[in-house]
Scaffold this motif. Structure first.
Motif, PDB file in Angstrom:
ATOM      1  N   UNK A  11     -13.871 -38.544  -2.766  1.00 59.55           N
ATOM      2  CA  UNK A  11     -13.825 -38.929  -4.188  1.00 59.55           C
ATOM      3  C   UNK A  11     -13.461 -37.741  -5.063  1.00 59.55           C
ATOM      4  N   UNK A  12     -13.013 -36.627  -4.440  1.00 60.29           N
ATOM      5  CA  UNK A  12     -12.671 -35.385  -5.131  1.00 60.29           C
ATOM      6  C   UNK A  12     -13.850 -34.755  -5.852  1.00 60.29           C
ATOM      7  N   UNK A  13     -15.073 -35.071  -5.384  1.00 54.89           N
ATOM      8  CA  UNK A  13     -16.252 -34.405  -5.913  1.00 54.89           C
ATOM      9  C   UNK A  13     -16.411 -33.079  -5.173  1.00 54.89           C
ATOM     10  N   UNK A  14     -16.581 -32.005  -5.914  1.00 55.30           N
ATOM     11  CA  UNK A  14     -16.757 -30.696  -5.281  1.00 55.30           C
ATOM     12  C   UNK A  14     -18.171 -30.614  -4.713  1.00 55.30           C
ATOM     13  N   UNK A  15     -18.253 -30.342  -3.423  1.00 58.23           N
ATOM     14  CA  UNK A  15     -19.550 -30.177  -2.763  1.00 58.23           C
ATOM     15  C   UNK A  15     -20.025 -28.734  -2.899  1.00 58.23           C
ATOM     16  N   UNK A  16     -19.125 -27.787  -2.625  1.00 60.66           N
ATOM     17  CA  UNK A  16     -19.458 -26.369  -2.721  1.00 60.66           C
ATOM     18  C   UNK A  16     -18.163 -25.574  -2.887  1.00 60.66           C
ATOM     19  N   UNK A  17     -18.253 -24.442  -3.538  1.00 60.80           N
ATOM     20  CA  UNK A  17     -17.098 -23.535  -3.683  1.00 60.80           C
ATOM     21  C   UNK A  17     -17.618 -22.111  -3.573  1.00 60.80           C
ATOM     22  N   UNK A  18     -16.866 -21.256  -2.876  1.00 63.41           N
ATOM     23  CA  UNK A  18     -17.309 -19.884  -2.688  1.00 63.41           C
ATOM     24  C   UNK A  18     -16.144 -18.996  -2.298  1.00 63.41           C
ATOM     25  N   UNK A  19     -16.369 -17.684  -2.408  1.00 65.79           N
ATOM     26  CA  UNK A  19     -15.341 -16.701  -2.051  1.00 65.79           C
ATOM     27  C   UNK A  19     -15.518 -16.268  -0.599  1.00 65.79           C
ATOM     28  N   UNK A  20     -14.435 -15.738  -0.032  1.00 71.28           N
ATOM     29  CA  UNK A  20     -14.483 -15.193   1.324  1.00 71.28           C
ATOM     30  C   UNK A  20     -15.292 -13.895   1.316  1.00 71.28           C
ATOM     31  N   UNK A  21     -15.886 -13.567   2.471  1.00 75.22           N
ATOM     32  CA  UNK A  21     -16.575 -12.285   2.568  1.00 75.22           C
ATOM     33  C   UNK A  21     -15.529 -11.174   2.711  1.00 75.22           C
ATOM     34  N   UNK A  22     -15.968  -9.947   2.863  1.00 78.44           N
ATOM     35  CA  UNK A  22     -15.025  -8.823   2.905  1.00 78.44           C
ATOM     36  C   UNK A  22     -14.101  -8.855   4.114  1.00 78.44           C
ATOM     37  N   UNK A  23     -14.453  -9.633   5.149  1.00 79.94           N
ATOM     38  CA  UNK A  23     -13.584  -9.788   6.312  1.00 79.94           C
ATOM     39  C   UNK A  23     -12.664 -11.004   6.185  1.00 79.94           C
ATOM     40  N   UNK A  24     -12.722 -11.673   5.031  1.00 84.36           N
ATOM     41  CA  UNK A  24     -11.890 -12.856   4.822  1.00 84.36           C
ATOM     42  C   UNK A  24     -12.452 -14.100   5.486  1.00 84.36           C
ATOM     43  N   UNK A  25     -13.754 -14.097   5.784  1.00 87.78           N
ATOM     44  CA  UNK A  25     -14.375 -15.224   6.483  1.00 87.78           C
ATOM     45  C   UNK A  25     -15.232 -16.040   5.523  1.00 87.78           C
ATOM     46  N   UNK A  26     -15.419 -17.305   5.895  1.00 83.29           N
ATOM     47  CA  UNK A  26     -16.272 -18.218   5.150  1.00 83.29           C
ATOM     48  C   UNK A  26     -17.310 -18.758   6.127  1.00 83.29           C
ATOM     49  N   UNK A  27     -18.542 -18.851   5.679  1.00 84.05           N
ATOM     50  CA  UNK A  27     -19.576 -19.422   6.526  1.00 84.05           C
ATOM     51  C   UNK A  27     -20.429 -20.338   5.664  1.00 84.05           C
ATOM     52  N   UNK A  28     -20.567 -21.586   6.103  1.00 83.31           N
ATOM     53  CA  UNK A  28     -21.337 -22.549   5.325  1.00 83.31           C
ATOM     54  C   UNK A  28     -21.717 -23.728   6.208  1.00 83.31           C
ATOM     55  N   UNK A  29     -22.644 -24.523   5.729  1.00 87.99           N
ATOM     56  CA  UNK A  29     -23.084 -25.726   6.418  1.00 87.99           C
ATOM     57  C   UNK A  29     -22.712 -26.942   5.586  1.00 87.99           C
ATOM     58  N   UNK A  30     -22.344 -28.009   6.281  1.00 88.92           N
ATOM     59  CA  UNK A  30     -22.043 -29.271   5.619  1.00 88.92           C
ATOM     60  C   UNK A  30     -22.949 -30.358   6.170  1.00 88.92           C
TER      61      UNK A  30
END
Length: 132
Positions: A11-30
């Motif tokens: 539905x185009x609802x944003x669940x979460x938004x965040x920046x990459x860490x210094x290594x360019x990685x993203x870590x999150x749970x859905x």
């Protein structure tokens, strides 16, 4: 890297938004039971999307890891990025393996369009660099 990831629902609802860490990685749970679109990008970068179908995933304490190499890049102004409005990949739960697996049919069906768009952007980038 100054890049980010936005996770949204169908539905185009944003669940979460965040920046990459210094290594360019993203870590999150859905949470399970939903289809998510992850949009990777940043200022002046070509945005890329990945779809995760978590509807059949079982809730676990540990969760699952999905490693992606998105290879984000900057594109010259006025370049056509419309090929990247669709996800570059889709992943779904494979119940027998209890993990997320790529939808190879989707990837194979769309790979030619993505590669063509990438070559065109690369060509435009070279042209823009040589004109400086």
């Amino acid at each position: 890297p100054n890049t980010w990831c936005v996770v949204s629902t169908p539905e185009d609802e944003i669940y979460i938004a965040f920046k990459a860490n210094e290594d360019g990685e993203y870590e999150f749970n859905l949470p399970v039971g939903q289809v998510y679109t992850m949009t990777f990008g940043g200022k002046d970068y070509v945005n890329k999307k990945v779809e995760i179908d978590a509807r059949k995933l079982e809730a676990t304490k540990k969760g699952l890891t999905l490693k992606l190499d998105m290879l984000l890049f900057k594109a010259p102004e006025d370049v056509d990025e419309s090929a990247f409005e669709q996800p570059v990949a889709k992943f779904m739960c494979e119940e027998s393996y209890r993990k997320l697996v790529p939808d190879m049919e989707y990837i194979e069906d769309n790979m030619r369009d993505f590669e063509k768009a990438m070559r065109k952007i690369e060509k435009e980038s070279l042209r823009a660099d040589s004109g400086k």
